[in-house]
Design an enzyme around this catalytic site. Structure first.
Site: not given
Length: 403
Positions: A86, A89, A164, A258
């Site tokens: 993304h 990110e 991410h 993440e």
């Protein structure tokens, strides 16, 4: 050596590090320059290649690390890191640039741990899957996503992680809750959706979270996760996630990392984030060397591509690559393994897998002209057209609305 001392010894191997790339947010031209600088510094162990172009025509560059760049060596596993799926990110992008510099520098310093990794693993690093920071309408397949799918079809990847931001947790499949239907991308689930390899995925996720500076402590970031890990569907249910696609349609085991509460951390925090993740990135990469691996051949010692390797009691199988080599990640234990291929008699063996590296298990299949064709999974080097047509929705694409 005591298991308690081993993590400390591994850490010492990485203590003395060379100066990394400057800690700043790299624009596309600077990212490309950094990758080619790595190749220029370590030309014998690196290769730069592109897997396609973005919506706006930018190359999706990959840097490969190997003792024989550009060549798949039988029994040497393929590993990939993917960052910046993304556009907003960005931490994964910067960490993977730092990792590329680090691998090159430490190899030149003759760091034993890094040298062993590069000699025994073919490592592919895609720092930015989405260099445009651009999203296409939901009913289309983005060219970047399609390029990654084709990339997975060309290389028999064994293990992977997708980097991410927006939380601090190691997330593993399945992403999609079992009760979820096709309407909508996601919904709150809180009900785990385990794969047949759930224990293995939990171990892989913990390998990263516990090697990370603080992920295993589950710092406050909006959600709390025991051990810093979560099953994807238990967090929230998502259809057509990339890690589910890897597990269901290729031989690759992938988790989603993440790595920061802040999707776009300030430049002053980049060095701190690199130091928090450096050991975890190397530790997770080393996880590719476990379970079993071997060659599936015929009576003339010719490799058999697309042979199915199944494990009794685990409802998930992998297939051999173009040269007949296969890799099956497994936890330590005793297993009954069967190799089968169209036109050959299956062969079954019982083996014990230990904690120190993969066990070598070869299969030599005899022809069975009387037996009809058997249904088998498409080889990892040739994804089925049905798989290619599926829309792969990245994990956490809409997660902000869920909090």
């Amino acid at each position: 050596m005591s298991q308690l001392l081993w993590p400390f010894v591994r850490f010492l191997l990485l203590i003395e590090v060379a100066a990394s790339v400057n800690f700043f947010h790299h624009r596309y031209e600077q990212l490309v320059e950094a990758l080619f600088n790595v190749h220029n510094e370590c030309p014998d162990i690196t290769r730069i290649y592109t897997i396609g172009r973005s919506v706006q025509g930018r190359h999706l560059y990959v840097v490969e690390f190997s003792d024989n760049p550009g060549i798949h060596e039988p029994l040497e596993p393929e590993f990939k890191y993917v960052g910046n799926m993304h556009g907003n990110e960005v931490l994964g992008r910067e960490l993977l640039l730092q990792l590329s510099e680090f691998l090159c520098e430490e190899y030149r310093r003759r760091n034993e741990r890094i040298t062993r990794l590069i000699w025994d693993t073919r490592i592919h690093i895609l720092p930015s899957m989405n260099p445009d920071g651009y999203e296409v309408a939901a009913n289309q397949v983005e060219p970047e996503t399609l390029a990654v799918i084709h990339w997975m079809s060309r290389y028999n990847f064994v293990l992977s992680a997708n980097l991410h931001g927006g939380a601090l947790v190691a997330n593993y499949p399945y992403d999609k809750a079992q009760e979820q239907r096709s309407r909508g991308y996601q919904r709150k689930s809180n009900t785990p959706s385990p794969t047949p390899d759930d224990k293995l995925f939990r171990k892989l996720a913990k390998a990263y979270s516990y090697a990370h500076h603080s992920m295993h402590q589950s710092p406050t970031c909006g959600d709390q996760f025991a051990d810093g890990i979560t099953n994807g569907a238990s967090w929230y249910s998502l259809s057509k996630g990339m890690q589910d696609f890897n597990y269901l349609y290729t031989n690759c085991f992938e988790i989603t990392l993440e790595l920061s509460c802040d999707k776009f951390p300030p430049q002053k925090d980049l060095e701190k984030e690199w130091l928090a993740n450096r050991e975890a990135l190397i530790t997770y990469l080393e996880e590719v060397h476990q379970g079993i691996k071997g060659l599936v051949s015929d009576e003339n010692n010719n490799g058999i591509a697309g042979a199915v390797i199944s494990v009794h009691g685990i409802g998930h199988y992998v297939t051999s690559g173009d040269q007949g080599d296969y890799f099956r990640l497994l936890l330590p234990g005793t297993y009954t393994i069967t190799a089968s291929a169209d036109g050959y008699r299956p062969q079954t063996v019982t083996i014990t897998v230990g904690p120190a590296g993969p066990s070598l298990v070869h299969f030599q299949l005899k022809q069975d002209t009387l037996k009809g064709p058997t249904e088998k999974k498409a080889p990892a080097t040739s994804l089925s057209s049905k798989a290619l047509q599926k829309k792969v929705v990245p994990r956490a694409a809409h997660k902000k609305t869920q909090r």
